[in-house]
Enzyme design. Structure first.
Site: not given
Ligand code: PAF
Length: 299
Positions: A35-37, A42, A66, A155, A158, A181, A190
């Site tokens: 979802m970016g950021a 990531h 979501q 997550d 998930q 991480v 996060s």
């Protein structure tokens, strides 16, 4: 100085065609849905995808399905330019950044509905959340075509839900889960950490400390899941900052609380710190053997 850059694709049909072309040349696609950021967690997924697949392809899409009412959809951080640059430097060749209207020109009438293990823990506190995740993940994999899909264990629930969705709907993806991480003080990376003020940031690593306390108890042979959950809770209760949503020790596949702890388990925790909700989890291995001898240490 080599500066790698990624190509941004906005339209779903162009994304599907670009990845089809990768496969038609004999390459495999490593898909990293986000979802970016983008943060170091990531980017570890992107690096893994780039190292193991011909093309690392990152999707950046803040998925409204979501988010529940009253959650942080509006204030969720969005920095597409920085994300494209960071993804490119980590080895992504393609970034998919559709608008909500490009993904769903009108609100979807067909969505994916997930049963257990989506109902408990995060699912109990965020009703509909995993249906929203399952719907977007199914759509992204269908658009992307055959791929290896990378998800972070941060997550954990998930990951368990996505594995079920991929298996049950025969989606053309191999799911790879990658380790969480952490900052040097233990706080799991996060996108929501940016919401923490200085005081909250200072106490946030206690979430990880609480999990470590639970893990020690499991690894010392404690068989009682309630005692372990209480140990996690009591670390968080030592200062007044955290409002606990849940602390539990569960079966790593079903996410159910076992009667007695044996073999591999997963510790889960979720708490609110001011306006920010943080979740974390940790694997632990009990020295006790599972009934049937499936635990570690079996001869
Ligand atoms: O983990 C996330 O960032 C999201 O839940 C995902 C998998 C990209 C689906 O929107």
């Amino acid at each position: 100085v080599s500066h790698l850059s990624a190509t941004v694709i906005r339209r779903p049909d162009e994304w599907a065609a670009a990845l089809e072309e990768v496969r038609s040349r004999g390459g495999d696609v490593g898909l990293v849905p986000t979802m970016g950021a983008l943060h170091g967690g990531h980017l570890s997924l992107v690096r893994r995808a780039a190292a193991t697949c011909a093309v690392a392809a990152v999707s950046v899409y803040v998925n409204p399905l979501q988010f529940g009412t009253g959650e942080d959809l509006e204030r969720y951080p969005r920095h597409l330019d920085a994300d494209v640059e960071a993804a490119g430097e980590a080895g992504a060749r393609l970034v998919f950044a559709p608008s909500v209207e490009e993904m769903w020109p009108s609100p979807p009438v067909a969505t994916v509905c997930v049963g257990a293990p989506a109902g408990r823990w995060e699912g109990a506190i965020r009703p509909g959340h995993f249906d929203g995740v399952a719907t977007i993940v199914a759509k992204l994999i269908n658009l992307s075509g055959r791929c290896v899909a990378f998800f972070g264990e941060k997550d954990y629930q998930q990951v368990v839900v996505v594995r079920s969705v991929v298996a049950d709907l025969s989606l053309p993806a191999a799911v790879v889960a990658c380790p969480t991480v952490r900052e040097v003080d233990g706080l799991a990376l996060s996108s929501r950490n940016v919401f923490l003020d200085a005081g909250e940031r200072a106490v946030a690593p206690r979430l990880y400390a609480a999990l470590l306390a639970g893990k020690r108890l499991v690894e010392d042979g404690c068989a009682d899941p309630t005692r372990v959950a209480d140990a996690v809770t009591s670390v968080l209760a030592t200062d007044g900052h955290f409002a606990l949503d849940y602390a539990a020790v569960v079966d790593p596949d079903t996410l159910e609380v076992p009667g007695t702890l044996a073999g591999e388990v997963r510790l889960l925790v979720a708490a609110r710190l001011g306006r920010t909700r943080l979740i974390d989890n940790l694997a632990a291995v009990s020295p006790r053997l599972r009934a049937g001898g499936a635990g570690t240490g079996s001869p």
